[in-house]
Design an enzyme around this catalytic site. Structure first.
Site, PDB file in Angstrom:
ATOM      1  N   HIS A 188     -14.572  55.108  15.230  1.00 52.33           N
ATOM      2  CA  HIS A 188     -12.987  55.936  14.569  1.00 52.33           C
ATOM      3  C   HIS A 188     -13.656  57.232  13.645  1.00 52.33           C
ATOM      4  O   HIS A 188     -12.121  57.717  13.554  1.00 52.33           O
ATOM      5  CB  HIS A 188     -12.720  54.741  13.472  1.00 52.33           C
ATOM      6  CG  HIS A 188     -12.065  53.480  14.100  1.00 52.33           C
ATOM      7  ND1 HIS A 188     -10.837  53.784  14.628  1.00 52.33           N
ATOM      8  CD2 HIS A 188     -12.587  53.140  14.406  1.00 52.33           C
ATOM      9  CE1 HIS A 188     -10.931  52.561  14.976  1.00 52.33           C
ATOM     10  NE2 HIS A 188     -11.908  51.682  14.303  1.00 52.33           N
TER      11      HIS A 188
ATOM     12  N   LYS B 182      -1.171  61.292   3.698  1.00 52.83           N
ATOM     13  CA  LYS B 182      -2.429  61.018   4.630  1.00 52.83           C
ATOM     14  C   LYS B 182      -3.805  60.516   3.020  1.00 52.83           C
ATOM     15  O   LYS B 182      -3.837  61.099   2.103  1.00 52.83           O
ATOM     16  CB  LYS B 182      -2.990  61.646   5.760  1.00 52.83           C
ATOM     17  CG  LYS B 182      -3.202  62.878   5.539  1.00 52.83           C
ATOM     18  CD  LYS B 182      -3.249  64.076   6.664  1.00 52.83           C
ATOM     19  CE  LYS B 182      -2.332  64.285   7.797  1.00 52.83           C
ATOM     20  NZ  LYS B 182      -2.590  63.807   9.137  1.00 52.83           N
ATOM     21  N   ARG B 183      -4.940  60.077   3.379  1.00 50.62           N
ATOM     22  CA  ARG B 183      -5.714  60.391   2.425  1.00 50.62           C
ATOM     23  C   ARG B 183      -5.684  61.346   2.422  1.00 50.62           C
ATOM     24  O   ARG B 183      -5.903  62.553   3.399  1.00 50.62           O
ATOM     25  CB  ARG B 183      -7.057  59.262   2.620  1.00 50.62           C
ATOM     26  CG  ARG B 183      -6.908  57.748   2.402  1.00 50.62           C
ATOM     27  CD  ARG B 183      -6.660  56.977   1.420  1.00 50.62           C
ATOM     28  NE  ARG B 183      -7.498  57.726   0.601  1.00 50.62           N
ATOM     29  CZ  ARG B 183      -8.882  57.088   0.211  1.00 50.62           C
ATOM     30  NH1 ARG B 183      -8.834  55.408   0.682  1.00 50.62           N
ATOM     31  NH2 ARG B 183      -9.858  57.171  -0.287  1.00 50.62           N
TER      32      ARG B 183
ATOM     33  N   LYS C  24      -9.035  67.208   6.030  1.00 53.37           N
ATOM     34  CA  LYS C  24      -7.230  67.367   7.071  1.00 53.37           C
ATOM     35  C   LYS C  24      -6.152  68.575   6.382  1.00 53.37           C
ATOM     36  O   LYS C  24      -5.253  68.460   6.110  1.00 53.37           O
ATOM     37  CB  LYS C  24      -6.864  65.794   5.763  1.00 53.37           C
ATOM     38  CG  LYS C  24      -7.352  64.071   7.317  1.00 53.37           C
ATOM     39  CD  LYS C  24      -6.991  63.232   5.533  1.00 53.37           C
ATOM     40  CE  LYS C  24      -7.660  61.945   6.535  1.00 53.37           C
ATOM     41  NZ  LYS C  24      -6.971  61.385   7.764  1.00 53.37           N
TER      42      LYS C  24
ATOM     43  N   THR D 219      -3.118  58.247  12.631  1.00 53.65           N
ATOM     44  CA  THR D 219      -1.878  57.210  13.334  1.00 53.65           C
ATOM     45  C   THR D 219      -0.399  57.500  12.413  1.00 53.65           C
ATOM     46  O   THR D 219       0.786  57.307  13.054  1.00 53.65           O
ATOM     47  CB  THR D 219      -2.362  56.138  12.939  1.00 53.65           C
ATOM     48  OG1 THR D 219      -2.585  56.099  11.843  1.00 53.65           O
ATOM     49  CG2 THR D 219      -3.135  55.287  14.278  1.00 53.65           C
TER      50      THR D 219
ATOM     51  N   LYS E 136       4.177  58.223  13.738  1.00 54.09           N
ATOM     52  CA  LYS E 136       4.947  56.928  12.713  1.00 54.09           C
ATOM     53  C   LYS E 136       5.938  58.210  12.737  1.00 54.09           C
ATOM     54  O   LYS E 136       7.234  58.162  12.875  1.00 54.09           O
ATOM     55  CB  LYS E 136       4.373  56.405  11.993  1.00 54.09           C
ATOM     56  CG  LYS E 136       3.725  55.536  11.934  1.00 54.09           C
ATOM     57  CD  LYS E 136       2.588  54.773  10.896  1.00 54.09           C
ATOM     58  CE  LYS E 136       1.544  53.842  11.013  1.00 54.09           C
ATOM     59  NZ  LYS E 136       0.481  54.106   9.905  1.00 54.09           N
TER      60      LYS E 136
HETATM   61  C1  26V Z   1     -15.701  54.754   6.405  1.00 53.95           C
HETATM   62  C2  26V Z   1     -16.464  53.897   5.469  1.00 53.95           C
HETATM   63  C3  26V Z   1     -17.885  54.714   4.819  1.00 53.95           C
HETATM   64  C4  26V Z   1     -18.918  54.081   3.765  1.00 53.95           C
HETATM   65  C5  26V Z   1     -17.965  53.393   3.095  1.00 53.95           C
HETATM   66  C6  26V Z   1     -16.370  53.449   3.006  1.00 53.95           C
HETATM   67  C7  26V Z   1     -15.762  53.623   4.641  1.00 53.95           C
HETATM   68  C8  26V Z   1     -14.700  52.906   4.847  1.00 53.95           C
HETATM   69  C9  26V Z   1     -14.255  52.969   6.053  1.00 53.95           C
HETATM   70  C10 26V Z   1     -14.886  54.480   6.570  1.00 53.95           C
HETATM   71  C11 26V Z   1     -13.619  54.563   8.293  1.00 53.95           C
HETATM   72  C12 26V Z   1     -13.596  55.798   8.430  1.00 53.95           C
HETATM   73  C13 26V Z   1     -13.240  56.029   9.416  1.00 53.95           C
HETATM   74  C14 26V Z   1     -11.891  56.199  10.077  1.00 53.95           C
HETATM   75  O1  26V Z   1     -10.538  55.469   8.691  1.00 53.95           O
HETATM   76  N1  26V Z   1     -11.147  56.627  10.243  1.00 53.95           N
HETATM   77  C15 26V Z   1      -9.592  56.958  10.950  1.00 53.95           C
HETATM   78  O2  26V Z   1      -9.549  56.169  12.229  1.00 53.95           O
HETATM   79  C16 26V Z   1      -8.039  55.996  12.238  1.00 53.95           C
HETATM   80  C17 26V Z   1      -7.443  54.890  13.546  1.00 53.95           C
HETATM   81  O3  26V Z   1      -8.763  55.455  14.471  1.00 53.95           O
HETATM   82  C18 26V Z   1      -8.321  57.760  13.478  1.00 53.95           C
HETATM   83  O4  26V Z   1      -6.729  57.648  13.722  1.00 53.95           O
HETATM   84  C19 26V Z   1      -7.946  58.610  11.852  1.00 53.95           C
HETATM   85  O5  26V Z   1      -8.165  59.739  12.185  1.00 53.95           O
HETATM   86  C20 26V Z   1      -9.989  58.004  11.998  1.00 53.95           C
HETATM   87  O6  26V Z   1      -9.698  59.229  10.314  1.00 53.95           O
END
Ligand code: 26V
Length: 821
Positions: free
Chosen positions: A359, A547-548, A553, A655, A659
Site C-alpha cells: 500500500h 485525508k491524513r 499529501k 480512495t 468518494k
Molecule cells: C504503516 C504503518 C507503519 C508502522 C506504524 C503503523 C502503520 C500504520 C499504517 C501503515 C500503512 C501505511 C500505508 C497506507 O495506509 N497506504 C494507503 O493505502 C490506501 C489503500 O490502499 C491507499 O489508497 C493510499 O494511497 C495509501 O497511502
C-alpha cells in the site's frame, strides 16, 4: 432475492421492549444514547437470522474462504449501514418517526468504530462490504483495540489528541465468542527433541508467557441478499489461574506479567500512518492477532477435512500490507510443529495460501524488525524465518551466481534486520499494488529485483470504495435522484451510473443535480457553524482536502496557495474573485511535529482571513475538527472540488478521490495514484490536472533533487508567501513559529533535500489549475455537466469491481446464495 418483510409494529414493540429490558425505562425517559442502543438491538435482531442462515449455508457448501488479515478496519458507524444493507432504512425511519424519534439523531449517538488510521483501514472496511454483497465467503481478521484512532480537538489552533473510548457505552453489534478462544505464546526458548521413531526433530517453545485471545464477531451485512459475513476481532485476556501449567501455578510474578501483557496488547491502535517505529508492542499486536486467526483458520478446516496438505483449497490469506506478514511463519510453524508436515509440504501449503498487498512506496513505512527483538519475542517463528531466508537466498544465488548485490537487496534477513516485505513476497503467491501507476512503480523501481526474479506473482488491483456507504447512505438526496433517473441497479452495479450521461446536457437535470449539491452544502455549512462557529456561504465554491496529514499529501501546498490568493485579493480589492471556502480535515500522527505545525498554520491562516472584513467573505478557510468516517460521508456529499495534490509517485492510490468523484466533485490533482485512472474515465477536460509527473519526480530524486531557491528567487509571489511564514504575518506573537516549515522548503540543512515534496516546483502549475477551476465554476451549465460526468463515470471505482478482480485473479472463490427461511 428479496429479504423478509419488515414489520413496523413488531419493530416498534421491540424497541420499546429493549428500552425496558436494558434500562428499565419508558421511551420518554430514555436518553438518546439509550434509544440508539435499543434501536440497534432491534436491528441486530433482523440480522441474526441471516447470520445463522449464512453460516449454515457455508457449512453445507464447504466453500473456500478468504481471510482478510488486517491490523486495521476503519468501519465507522454500523447502525445506518446495516439498515441500508438490510434495505430497511426508510422503514425504520418511518417507524421511529411514529414514536417521535429522529433517525439522524439516533444514528448520531453511535461512536465511530475507528480501528484504523486512514486509507488502508477504510479499504479493508469497503472490501468486507463488497465481499458480503457479492456473496463471497470471507472473514475479516483483526484486533479489538480498546481505544481506536484518537479523537482530535483543536485548541488554540493546535491539534490535541483525546483518547477514543469507543466501547464505553457498550457495543450493540458485537458478539463475544469465548468458545473460540486461543492461546498465544510469547518469549521463552525453543527446545529441540529428536524422535528416534520418526527420525525427526521436534521443536517446543518453553518458558514462555501467554495470553488468551478471545474473538468478538461483528456482522457484515451484504446488500439485500441475506448474506451476513463476519469480522472477527480479537481481545486479549489473561490466562486464568486454573489454565496455567502446573509448574506455573503459584508463580505470582509471572501471573502479574501475563496480566499486564494481556492488558497492553490490545490497549490502543498505533495512530501512525506510513511511519514505522520498530516498537516491540506493535510486533506483539501483530503476532497476537495473526497467531489466533491462523490457529482458528486451521481448526475450522480440520473440522471437515483430514488432509491438511490441501488447506489452500479451502482458505486463502490476504495480507493487508506487511503488518500481518508473520502469518507466513505462523502457518509454517503450525504445519511443521503441530501437524507434522515436512518442510516442503508445509512450504507448498503456505506459499499457496498467502498473498500480499503493498500500500505504499514510502521508505519510512517499511517494516524491518531488529533480529534481537524478533528472536526474543518469537523464538520459534524466528527460527522458521531463518530457514525460509536460507532457502530463499540459495534460490537467489542459483539464479544470479556470484551477484552478491542481489542477495543484499533481496534477502529476508540482512544487516541485523528481518524485512517483512521481502518475507511476504518470497512466501506469497501474489503481490499486488493498489493502482496501475503504483503497481508499475513497484515493478520497475521499488521491487524491481523481485519482479525480475518472479514476474508471475505481480499484479494490480486498483482500489475501490463502497457506494452503499458513500452515496446511498451519505448522500440520500443524490441517491434517490439517480434512482429516479436510471433505476436502482447502480446500488450493486455501479457502472450503470454511465446511463446518467444522457442527462448531462439537460438543463433541468443539471439544475436538479446542482440543487442537491447546494442542499448538501447547506447541511455541511450547518455542521461547520455548529462545530467551528464559522459561517460559510453555501454559494461559495467548496474546495475540500480531507485525508491524513502528511508532507507528501501536500496540505502545505494548498494553504500556501490560500495565502497567495489572500495577498492577491488584498492587493487588488476590485479584482473579480469567485467566493471560495477552503475546507480542510486531517489528523496528524501524534509525534509528527511538522504535520502538527501545518495544522497550526492552516488554523492561523484561517483566523486572519476569516476575521478580515475587508475581503468581504470572498475567502473562508475552515479546519474541520476530528475528520472521521461519519463526518466524511457529509463532507464528500457537499464538495465542489476534490483536492488530490500529492507529489506524483507518492500516493499509492488514494480512495477519497473516488468518494468525491462519486458525489460529483471534479478532481484538482496531480497524475498520481488512482487520479490517473479517474482522468482516464472522466476525461482530462473534466478534471484539473497539474504538476510534475511521477517520472519527472523520480528523475529528480535519482539525480539529487532540484533547486527550490531558484524559484524562490525568480517568483516574487512565491517569495512573498514564504516570507510571510517568518515575518509574523500569521504568528504575530511568535514570528519564528513557522520557521521550520520555511526551512523545510529552502534549507538543505533541515532535511537531506530542500523541499522534498516539490511544493515550490508545482506551485505555479497548481495556482494555474486553481484559476481554471474558478473559470469553469463561473460557467454554471458547464460546471453542472462536469460534476454530473464525474458521477456518471465513477462506475469503475466501486470496491465491488476490485473484489471481483481479487476473486477472479487471486483468490478463486465461488459465489454463495442464501435463501431466507
Ligand atoms: C504503516 C504503518 C507503519 C508502522 C506504524 C503503523 C502503520 C500504520 C499504517 C501503515 C500503512 C501505511 C500505508 C497506507 O495506509 N497506504 C494507503 O493505502 C490506501 C489503500 O490502499 C491507499 O489508497 C493510499 O494511497 C495509501 O497511502
Amino acid at each position: 432475492m428479496a429479504t423478509k418483510k419488515f414489520n413496523k409494529k413488531e419493530f416498534i414493540r421491540e424497541v420499546k421492549a429493549n428500552v425496558k429490558a436494558l434500562y428499565r425505562k419508558n421511551l420518554e425517559e430514555a436518553t438518546q444514547q439509550q434509544l440508539f442502543q435499543a434501536v440497534s438491538y432491534a436491528v441486530k435482531d433482523e440480522i441474526i437470522e441471516n447470520w445463522l442462515a449464512t453460516q449454515e449455508q457455508y457449512e453445507k457448501d464447504d466453500p473456500k474462504y478468504v481471510y482478510y488479515m488486517s491490523m486495521e478496519f476503519l468501519m465507522g458507524r454500523a447502525l445506518g449501514n446495516n439498515m441500508i444493507n438490510l434495505t430497511i432504512y426508510d422503514d425504520v425511519k418511518e417507524a421511529l418517526e411514529e414514536i417521535g424519534l429522529d433517525i439522524n439523531v439516533i444514528e448520531d449517538q453511535e461512536p465511530d468504530a475507528a480501528l484504523g488510521n486512514g486509507g488502508l483501514g477504510r479499504l479493508a472496511a469497503c472490501f468486507l462490504d463488497s465481499l458480503a454483497t457479492l456473496g463471497y465467503p470471507a472473514y475479516g481478521c483483526g484486533i479489538r483495540y480498546r481505544y481506536g484512532m484518537f479523537k482530535q480537538k483543536i485548541e488554540d489552533g493546535y491539534q490535541v489528541e483525546v483518547p477514543d473510548n469507543w466501547l464505553k457505552d457498550g457495543n450493540p453489534f458485537e458478539l463475544r465468542r469465548p468458545e473460540y478462544a486461543k492461546e498465544v505464546k510469547f518469549g521463552g526458548y525453543v527446545r529441540v527433541e529428536y524422535d528416534e521413531k520418526t527420525g525427526r526433530n521436534y521443536y517446543k517453545q518453553e518458558g514462555y508467557q501467554s495470553v488468551r485471545a478471545v474473538p468478538y464477531d461483528f456482522p457484515i451485512v451484504g446488500y439485500n441478499n441475506n448474506i451476513v459475513n463476519t469480522l472477527r476481532i480479537w481481545d486479549a485476556e489473561a490466562i486464568s489461574e486454573f489454565q496455567l501449567d502446573s509448574f506455573d501455578k503459584g508463580d505470582y510474578r509471572k501471573a502479574v506479567e501475563q496480566e499486564n501483557l494481556a492488558r497492553n496488547i490490545v490497549e490502543v491502535l498505533y495512530p501512525n500512518d506510513n511511519h514505522y517505529a520498530g516498537k516491540e508492542l506493535r510486533l506483539k499486536q501483530q503476532y497476537f492477532f495473526i497467531s489466533a486467526s491462523v490457529q482458528e483458520a486451521v481448526a475450522k478446516y480440520k473440522k471437515n477435512h483430514d488432509d491438511i496438505r490441501k488447506f489452500y483449497e479451502k482458505a486463502t490469506f490476504q495480507l493487508n500490507d506487511t503488518h500481518p506478514t508473520v502469518a507466513v511463519a505462523e502457518l509454517m510453524r503450525i504445519l511443521l510443529d503441530e501437524e507434522g508436515l515436512t518442510w516442503d509440504e508445509a512450504w507448498e501449503v503456505t506459499s499457496k495460501t498467502c498473498a500480499y498487498t503493498n500500500h505504499t512506496i514510502m521508505a519510512e513505512a517499511l517494516e524491518k524488525w531488529p533480529i534481537e527483538l524478533f528472536s526474543r519475542l518469537l523464538p520459534r517463528v524466528y527460527q522458521i524465518i531463518e530457514e525460509i531466508n536460507r532457502r530463499f537466498v540459495a534460490q537467489i544465488e542459483a539464479k544470479y551466481p556470484g551477484d552478491f548485490e542481489k542477495v543484499r537487496k533481496m534477502a529476508i534477513i540482512f544487516d541485523g534486520q528481518v524485512k517483512m516485505a521481502h518475507l511476504a513476497i518470497a512466501a506469497g503467491y501474489s503481490v499486488n499494488g493498489v493502482a496501475q501507476l503504483h503497481t508499475e512503480i513497484l515493478k520497475h523501481q521499488e521491487l524491481k529485483d523481485f519482479y525480475e526474479m518472479m514476474p508471475e506473482k505481480f499484479n494490480n488491483k486498483t482500489n475501490g470504495i463502497t457506494q452503499r456507504r458513500f452515496l446511498l447512505h451519505g448522500n440520500p438526496l443524490l441517491a434517490s435522484w439517480i434512482t429516479d433517473h436510471i433505476g436502482d441497479e447502480w446500488i450493486t452495479d455501479l457502472p450503470q451510473l454511465s446511463k446518467l450521461k444522457v442527462y448531462v446536457d439537460d438543463p433541468k437535470a443539471q439544475q436538479e443535480f446542482m440543487n442537491i449539491k447546494y442542499q448538501n452544502k447547506v447541511r455541511l455549512a450547518k455542521y461547520i457553524q455548529e462545530h467551528n462557529g464559522i459561517e460559510v456561504d453555501p454559494r461559495s465554491i467548496f474546495d475540500v482536502q480531507v485525508k491524513r496529514l502528511h508532507e507528501y499529501k501536500r496540505q502545505l501546498l494548498n494553504i500556501l496557495h490560500v495565502m497567495y490568493l489572500y495577498n492577491q485579493i488584498k492587493d487588488h480589492p476590485e479584482m473579480d474573485f469567485y467566493p471560495r471556502t477552503f475546507i480542510f480535515g486531517a489528523k496528524a500522527a501524534a509525534g509528527y511535529r511538522r504535520a502538527k505545525l501545518t495544522i497550526k498554520l492552516i488554523n492561523s491562516v484561517a483566523d486572519v482571513i476569516n476575521n478580515d472584513a475587508s475581503i468581504k467573505n470572498k475567502l473562508k478557510v475552515v479546519f474541520i475538527e476530528d475528520y472521521r468516517v461519519s463526518n466524511a460521508e457529509w463532507i464528500f456529499a457537499a464538495a465542489d472540488v476534490s483536492e488530490q495534490i500529492s507529489t506524483a509517485s507518492k500516493e499509492a492510490s488514494g480512495t477519497g478521490n473516488m468518494k468525491f468523484m462519486l458525489n460529483g466533485a471534479p478532481t484538482l490533482g496531480t497524475m498520481d495514484g488512482a487520479n490517473v485512472e479517474i482522468v482516464e474515465e472522466v476525461g482530462k477536460e473534466n478534471a484539473f490536472i497539474f504538476g510534475l509527473s511521477a517520472d519527472e519526480v523520480i528523475n529528480y530524486e535519482q539525480n539529487g533533487g532540484y533547486h527550490p531557491e531558484n524559484i524562490f528567487n525568480s517568483d516574487q509571489d512565491i517569495r512573498r508567501v514564504l516570507m510571510q511564514l517568518i515575518n509574523g504575518e500569521y504568528a504575530p506573537d511568535d514570528p519564528e513559529r513557522f520557521r521550520e516549515i520555511y526551512d523545510s522548503l529552502l534549507n538543505t540543512k533541515s532535511s537531506d533535500r530542500a523541499d522534498t515534496y516539490f511544493i515550490l516546483a508545482d506551485f505555479r502549475s497548481y495556482a494555474d489549475a486553481q484559476k481554471r477551476v474558478e473559470e469553469a465554476y463561473r460557467d454554471e451549465a458547464g460546471w453542472a455537466k462536469m460534476a454530473m460526468l464525474n458521477t456518471a463515470c465513477s462506475g469503475k471505482f466501486t470496491s465491488d469491481r476490485t473484489i471481483q478482480q481479487y476473486v477472479d485473479e487471486i483468490w478463486h472463490l465461488k459465489k454463495e446464495t442464501v435463501k431466507v427461511k
